[in-house]
Write a protein that holds these residues in place. Structure first.
Motif, PDB file in Angstrom:
ATOM      1  N   PRO A  66      60.188  50.147  55.568  1.00  0.00           N
ATOM      2  CA  PRO A  66      61.616  49.825  55.522  1.00  0.00           C
ATOM      3  C   PRO A  66      61.993  48.968  54.316  1.00  0.00           C
ATOM      4  N   TRP A  67      61.099  48.075  53.910  1.00  0.00           N
ATOM      5  CA  TRP A  67      61.340  47.240  52.731  1.00  0.00           C
ATOM      6  C   TRP A  67      61.545  48.119  51.505  1.00  0.00           C
ATOM      7  N   LEU A  68      60.682  49.116  51.325  1.00  0.00           N
ATOM      8  CA  LEU A  68      60.805  50.017  50.178  1.00  0.00           C
ATOM      9  C   LEU A  68      62.077  50.856  50.265  1.00  0.00           C
ATOM     10  N   PHE A  69      62.412  51.338  51.468  1.00  0.00           N
ATOM     11  CA  PHE A  69      63.652  52.097  51.632  1.00  0.00           C
ATOM     12  C   PHE A  69      64.862  51.211  51.361  1.00  0.00           C
ATOM     13  N   GLY A  70      64.772  49.940  51.706  1.00  0.00           N
ATOM     14  CA  GLY A  70      65.852  49.008  51.404  1.00  0.00           C
ATOM     15  C   GLY A  70      66.051  48.846  49.911  1.00  0.00           C
ATOM     16  N   ILE A  71      64.960  48.724  49.183  1.00  0.00           N
ATOM     17  CA  ILE A  71      65.044  48.632  47.719  1.00  0.00           C
ATOM     18  C   ILE A  71      65.649  49.916  47.161  1.00  0.00           C
ATOM     19  N   ALA A  72      65.190  51.058  47.678  1.00  0.00           N
ATOM     20  CA  ALA A  72      65.704  52.348  47.206  1.00  0.00           C
ATOM     21  C   ALA A  72      67.201  52.462  47.463  1.00  0.00           C
ATOM     22  N   THR A  73      67.629  52.063  48.652  1.00  0.00           N
ATOM     23  CA  THR A  73      69.055  52.140  48.989  1.00  0.00           C
ATOM     24  C   THR A  73      69.868  51.221  48.086  1.00  0.00           C
TER      25      THR A  73
END
Length: 183
Positions: A66-73
């Motif tokens: 989720p941390w990586l998806f947050g950065i991506a978003t």
């Protein structure tokens, strides 16, 4: 060639980060490509991992995914105007096309007839609702993972998803694109 100071970290940190990269790059790239384009995803996925490497992982925030998806978003939000223009252009293009009877029948079976209206409906959603929908659908994240990625409560994820589904359903004329007939 000299190694930049921020990349001259201890070998164990590089090995750990390499494992994170190998485990998650493909899905982060796929998520970005679905939101923007393959070309943009190549660059933006690399930026996600560069930002992650530089920022360091804080285990108190939850899982790595989720941390990586947050950065991506977050990085996608920088490209928001381009994304919205793309959805609107796709919507306009689909409206101008006049398919033959055979094309129309194939489109119903493949649910292709809703691409234009769906693209327009996605563009019309507010940013928060659109991010929740796209992280859920394109990213395949659970409610808890979406909450972690966007740093919002899980209840907010559920309410945004519910609101967005109603708006999308209304925009599609209460048609389920997965059904063979819409009669």
């Amino acid at each position: 060639m000299a190694v930049p100071p921020d990349l001259a970290d201890p070998p164990d940190l590089r090995v750990h980060f390499e494992q994170i990269f190998n485990a998650h790059f493909a899905e982060i790239h796929r998520y970005i490509a679905r939101r923007l384009s393959d070309d943009t995803a190549d660059d933006l996925a690399a930026e996600v991992f560069l930002a992650a490497y530089r920022g360091g992982y804080d285990a108190s925030r939850g899982g790595v995914r989720p941390w990586l998806f947050g950065i991506a978003t977050h990085l996608i939000s920088r490209h928001r105007r381009t994304e919205i223009r793309r959805w609107k252009a796709l919507s306009r293009t689909a409206e101008r096309l006049e398919p033959s009877h055979e094309d129309a029948a194939l489109a119903r079976v493949a649910a292709g007839e809703v691409v234009g209206p769906l693209a327009g409906a996605l563009a019309a959603l507010n940013r928060g609702d659109r991010d929740v929908v796209l992280l859920s659908v394109l990213g395949g994240l659970s409610h808890a993972e979406v909450a972690a990625a966007l740093n919002i409560p899980a209840g907010t994820v559920a309410s945004r998803l519910n609101r967005a589904r109603k708006q999308l359903r209304k925009a599609l004329g209460d048609v389920n694109p997965l059904e063979e007939t819409h009669g």
